[in-house]
Write a protein that holds these residues in place. Structure first.
Motif, PDB file in Angstrom:
ATOM      1  N   ALA A   1       1.177  11.906   0.791  1.00 48.29           N
ATOM      2  CA  ALA A   1       1.852  11.737  -0.498  1.00 48.29           C
ATOM      3  C   ALA A   1       3.290  12.237  -0.446  1.00 48.29           C
ATOM      4  CB  ALA A   1       1.087  12.476  -1.584  1.00 48.29           C
TER       5      ALA A   1
ATOM      6  N   GLU B   1       0.816  -1.215   0.000  1.00 49.68           N
ATOM      7  CA  GLU B   1       0.000   0.000   0.000  1.00 49.68           C
ATOM      8  C   GLU B   1       0.851   1.267   0.000  1.00 49.68           C
ATOM      9  OE1 GLU B   1      -2.524  -0.322   3.370  1.00 49.68           O
ATOM     10  OE2 GLU B   1      -3.676  -2.015   2.563  1.00 49.68           O
TER      11      GLU B   1
ATOM     12  N   TYR C   1       3.384   2.076  -1.951  1.00 52.96           N
ATOM     13  CA  TYR C   1       3.765   2.553  -3.282  1.00 52.96           C
ATOM     14  C   TYR C   1       2.534   2.882  -4.115  1.00 52.96           C
ATOM     15  CZ  TYR C   1       8.405   0.998  -2.028  1.00 52.96           C
ATOM     16  OH  TYR C   1       9.605   0.844  -1.389  1.00 52.96           O
ATOM     17  N   THR C   2       2.490   4.115  -4.609  1.00 57.89           N
ATOM     18  CA  THR C   2       1.353   4.549  -5.420  1.00 57.89           C
ATOM     19  C   THR C   2       1.232   3.701  -6.686  1.00 57.89           C
ATOM     20  OG1 THR C   2       1.665   6.802  -4.591  1.00 57.89           O
ATOM     21  CG2 THR C   2       0.302   6.540  -6.551  1.00 57.89           C
ATOM     22  N   ASP C   3       2.342   3.442  -7.333  1.00 55.48           N
ATOM     23  CA  ASP C   3       2.372   2.579  -8.516  1.00 55.48           C
ATOM     24  C   ASP C   3       3.044   1.271  -8.121  1.00 55.48           C
ATOM     25  OD1 ASP C   3       2.431   1.431 -11.030  1.00 55.48           O
ATOM     26  OD2 ASP C   3       4.049   2.710 -11.787  1.00 55.48           O
ATOM     27  N   TRP C   4       2.304   0.416  -7.432  1.00 57.45           N
ATOM     28  CA  TRP C   4       2.922  -0.819  -6.939  1.00 57.45           C
ATOM     29  C   TRP C   4       3.375  -1.715  -8.093  1.00 57.45           C
ATOM     30  CZ3 TRP C   4       2.082  -5.986  -7.634  1.00 57.45           C
ATOM     31  CH2 TRP C   4       2.853  -6.826  -6.824  1.00 57.45           C
TER      32      TRP C   4
ATOM     33  N   THR D   1       7.126   7.313  -5.904  1.00 52.22           N
ATOM     34  CA  THR D   1       5.940   8.011  -5.429  1.00 52.22           C
ATOM     35  C   THR D   1       5.273   7.145  -4.376  1.00 52.22           C
ATOM     36  OG1 THR D   1       5.641   9.038  -7.598  1.00 52.22           O
ATOM     37  CG2 THR D   1       3.783   9.114  -6.091  1.00 52.22           C
ATOM     38  N   LEU D   2       5.175   7.684  -3.174  1.00 54.42           N
ATOM     39  CA  LEU D   2       4.661   6.931  -2.038  1.00 54.42           C
ATOM     40  C   LEU D   2       3.409   7.590  -1.479  1.00 54.42           C
ATOM     41  CD1 LEU D   2       8.038   6.517  -0.083  1.00 54.42           C
ATOM     42  CD2 LEU D   2       7.172   5.094  -1.930  1.00 54.42           C
ATOM     43  N   HIS D   3       2.610   6.778  -0.776  1.00 56.25           N
ATOM     44  CA  HIS D   3       1.519   7.311   0.036  1.00 56.25           C
ATOM     45  C   HIS D   3       1.746   6.799   1.452  1.00 56.25           C
ATOM     46  CE1 HIS D   3      -2.364   9.132   0.855  1.00 56.25           C
ATOM     47  NE2 HIS D   3      -2.610   8.087   1.626  1.00 56.25           N
TER      48      HIS D   3
ATOM     49  N   THR E   1       6.886  12.317  -3.134  1.00 54.99           N
ATOM     50  CA  THR E   1       7.628  12.004  -4.345  1.00 54.99           C
ATOM     51  C   THR E   1       9.099  12.204  -4.015  1.00 54.99           C
ATOM     52  OG1 THR E   1       5.819  12.704  -5.794  1.00 54.99           O
ATOM     53  CG2 THR E   1       8.016  12.563  -6.764  1.00 54.99           C
TER      54      THR E   1
ATOM     55  N   SER F   1       7.041  17.458  -0.642  1.00 54.89           N
ATOM     56  CA  SER F   1       7.622  16.208  -0.153  1.00 54.89           C
ATOM     57  C   SER F   1       8.725  16.468   0.854  1.00 54.89           C
ATOM     58  CB  SER F   1       8.155  15.378  -1.324  1.00 54.89           C
ATOM     59  OG  SER F   1       7.098  14.944  -2.160  1.00 54.89           O
TER      60      SER F   1
END
Length: 312
Positions: free
Chosen positions: A241, A172, A174-177, A233-235, A243, A270
């Motif tokens: 958020a 969860e 990683y935004t783009d897992w 890019t993480l959440h 970057t 960030s």
């Protein structure tokens, strides 16, 4: 890892990615039973006999010359990383007697260094992506749900690749897992190609093949890519958020350990989020007295395998 099998698998996956028209060959409009180039078409492009190429793909030839391998790389339009991987697979090192790998530890000076960078998330990894040490901010960024002292114990030491595929928190994060997983596995392929006799690495790959259908599916595609710099890019569950730019730096101490560092442009949202996480982490550490860098860990023993490669 079975190197001849891996070589054949790699060549087949790359053949499948090219169509005759991509390389200037006529397709004749016929429907093909398998995708991509046929063996005879690739052999023609590389200037070798179909018999020789078939033996190579089937793992029956282990003495391919530089000129043949370079010709195959050109015909398959391999990237520099893929070309290097082809050479690793075609010329595996002489097999050594299998031995149980000794536990590795981050050097005391390395732990002290990352502890002196409280505003920079920092993680120390071995060649198999086991976490050997992290500073408080590195722990808070990537694995705040885990015991901060876990890298000190080889029995429970986190592994970033295993976490990526099997740990719900990391998935969860990683935004783009899916993109992150592809890059991580592509870097792991490079490491595995360089170290076919690394038993611990083979066990890691085997366990992930069994436990993660996503890993097994990606592994079958044989992606290859080094990854030492880039952006993630993480959440984050605490600061939201992020970057972040990252760099993976190989330590010049003969251990094949790497230091993974994260940063954000000064003044960016960030950067502000990282500073907030740092202040929260410092407050929590001060209240609990929890160390962040494993200062009591012994010095590392020399690594058994020359594992290394891209970040993940």
């Amino acid at each position: 890892m079975d190197t001849p099998t891996a070589l054949g698998e790699f060549l087949r996956t790359r053949r499948a990615q090219l169509q005759p028209e991509d390389v200037g060959l006529p397709s004749h409009g016929t429907r093909r039973r398998v995708p991509g180039l046929r063996r005879e078409e690739l052999a023609l492009l590389a200037g070798v006999s179909i018999t020789y190429y078939t033996h190579l793909e089937q793992g029956q030839s282990t003495n391919a010359s530089d000129s043949v391998l370079d010709a195959l790389a050109r015909a398959l339009r391999l990237t520099p990383d893929e070309h290097a991987h082809l050479l690793d697979l075609a010329r595996p090192p002489r097999a050594k007697r299998a031995s149980s790998p000794r536990p590795e530890y981050a050097r005391a000076t390395t732990r002290r260094l990352i502890g002196a960078m409280p505003q920079v998330p920092a993680v120390v990894l071995d060649g198999r992506n086991n976490v050997l040490a992290w500073n408080p901010l590195g722990h808070a960024l990537l694995a705040g749900h885990l015991d901060p002292a876990s890298p000190e114990d080889p029995a429970v030491r986190p592994n970033l690749t295993r976490m990526l595929f099997l740990d719900p928190h990391t998935r969860e994060l990683y935004t783009d897992w899916k993109g992150e997983a592809r890059i991580a596995l592509a870097a792991l392929r490079l490491v595995a190609g360089r170290n076919p006799e690394d038993r611990a690495l083979a066990e890691l790959i085997g366990s992930l093949m069994l436990q993660s259908p996503d890993f097994a599916s990606l592994w079958s595609k044989h992606p290859v890519r080094d990854c030492t710099v880039g952006t993630k890019t993480l959440h984050h569950p605490v600061v939201g958020a992020l970057t972040l730019d990252f760099e993976s730096l190989r330590l010049a101490d003969g251990t094949n350990h790497r230091m993974l560092l994260y940063s954000a442009p000064e003044g960016s949202p960030s950067d502000a989020a990282l500073r907030m996480l740092s202040s929260l982490t410092a407050g929590a550490a001060g209240a609990s007295g929890t160390p962040g860098t494993g200062r009591g860990t012994p010095e590392p023993a020399p690594a058994d395998a020359d594992a290394g490669g891209g970040e993940r």
